[in-house]
Design a protein around this motif. Structure first.
Motif, PDB file in Angstrom:
ATOM      1  N   LYS A  40       0.826  -1.203   0.000  1.00 14.49           N
ATOM      2  CA  LYS A  40       0.000   0.000   0.000  1.00 14.49           C
ATOM      3  C   LYS A  40       0.863   1.257   0.000  1.00 14.49           C
ATOM      4  N   VAL A  41       1.911   1.257   0.822  1.00 14.62           N
ATOM      5  CA  VAL A  41       2.794   2.420   0.894  1.00 14.62           C
ATOM      6  C   VAL A  41       3.568   2.598  -0.416  1.00 14.62           C
ATOM      7  N   ASN A  43       2.630   1.653  -3.453  1.00 14.30           N
ATOM      8  CA  ASN A  43       1.695   2.168  -4.461  1.00 14.30           C
ATOM      9  C   ASN A  43       1.438   3.661  -4.275  1.00 14.30           C
ATOM     10  N   ARG A  44       1.327   4.074  -3.022  1.00 11.59           N
ATOM     11  CA  ARG A  44       1.112   5.491  -2.745  1.00 11.59           C
ATOM     12  C   ARG A  44       2.350   6.318  -3.120  1.00 11.59           C
ATOM     13  N   TYR A  45       3.521   5.747  -2.866  1.00 12.79           N
ATOM     14  CA  TYR A  45       4.764   6.441  -3.197  1.00 12.79           C
ATOM     15  C   TYR A  45       4.919   6.572  -4.721  1.00 12.79           C
ATOM     16  N   GLU A  47       2.469   6.730  -6.844  1.00 10.69           N
ATOM     17  CA  GLU A  47       1.429   7.620  -7.380  1.00 10.69           C
ATOM     18  C   GLU A  47       1.661   9.081  -7.006  1.00 10.69           C
ATOM     19  N   PHE A  48       2.063   9.337  -5.753  1.00  6.47           N
ATOM     20  CA  PHE A  48       2.176  10.722  -5.272  1.00  6.47           C
ATOM     21  C   PHE A  48       3.612  11.150  -5.002  1.00  6.47           C
ATOM     22  N   ASN A  53      -0.916  10.403   1.360  1.00  2.48           N
ATOM     23  CA  ASN A  53      -1.784  10.945   0.321  1.00  2.48           C
ATOM     24  C   ASN A  53      -2.030  12.424   0.599  1.00  2.48           C
TER      25      ASN A  53
END
Length: 226
Positions: A40-41, A43-45, A47-48, A53
């Motif tokens: 999850k982390v 994927n967030r890294y 994307e952003f 987020n």
């Protein structure tokens, strides 16, 4: 106790170790986290460019309060000055005097927070004169030295088939509350009790209403001679 989340500093270590060539399994073992959090982390890294987020609202802060402490103090003052005020009137006063828009449910919760509840009004006669009441009580005290044997109260009550019917019942939301009860009141009885401070000393029960002749007869035969 509230659930303790993973710190942001620990989350920041995940992409650093991953970019350094460490597999997910070793990262989870080193940091003591689960694979779901690691993915999850990452994927967030991806994307952003950050482990957080930037568009997510901060959880746990809750919705900002509509009414401030000053607004609550104003509401309390209004209710103390005008206890029978309606919620919509209170809503208008809050807007006119404090320039604060508030919904009726919010005002209801605010009153509950202030410990103010809705009660039935106990009415007192506006024309009541406390001085006249004091004079009357002094007169009664002089003329009735022994109220236990010198004071008597007589009133009339009535009963029929509908008297014991309860006016309110409970049921689930959206379910009509129905019951069966007599539509015709049936035989009507009148009760005349004579009451002293020790309780009922005499009574009479007649069918139908009580007229003057029956009332005087009750006084002569059951009250005066008792």
């Amino acid at each position: 106790m509230p659930r303790q989340g993973t710190s942001n500093d620990l989350k920041a270590c995940i992409p650093v170790l991953y970019l350094a060539g460490h597999p997910i399994k070793d990262i989870c073992h080193l940091l003591g986290i689960k694979k779901t959090l690691a993915y999850k982390v990452l994927n967030r890294y991806q994307e952003f460019g950050n482990v957080l987020n930037p568009y997510a609202c901060s959880c746990g802060m809750g919705r900002p309060r509509t009414l401030s402490s000053a607004d609550l103090a104003f509401i309390s003052a209004i209710v103390n000055h005008h206890p029978s005020v309606y919620l919509d009137e209170l809503q208008d006063e809050l807007w006119l005097k404090c320039n604060v828009r508030s919904t009726l449910p919010t005002l209801s919760r605010a009153l509950e927070q202030l410990g103010i509840t809705r009660k039935a009004i106990s009415a007192r006669t506006y024309e009541r004169n406390e001085f006249s009441r004091a004079l009357y009580m002094n007169r009664i005290a002089e003329e009735v030295p022994d109220p236990n044997i010198m004071l008597m109260f007589i009133d009339e009550a009535a009963r029929d088939e509908r008297t014991i019917s309860r006016r309110f019942r409970r049921s689930g939301k959206g379910i009509c509350c129905t019951t069966q009860r007599p539509f015709v009141r049936g035989t009507h009885y009148s009760i005349i009790p004579a009451i002293t401070l020790d309780g009922i000393i005499a009574y009479n029960i007649v069918e139908g209403p009580v007229d003057t002749e029956q009332f005087v007869k009750f006084l002569k035969e059951q009250v005066v001679h008792s």
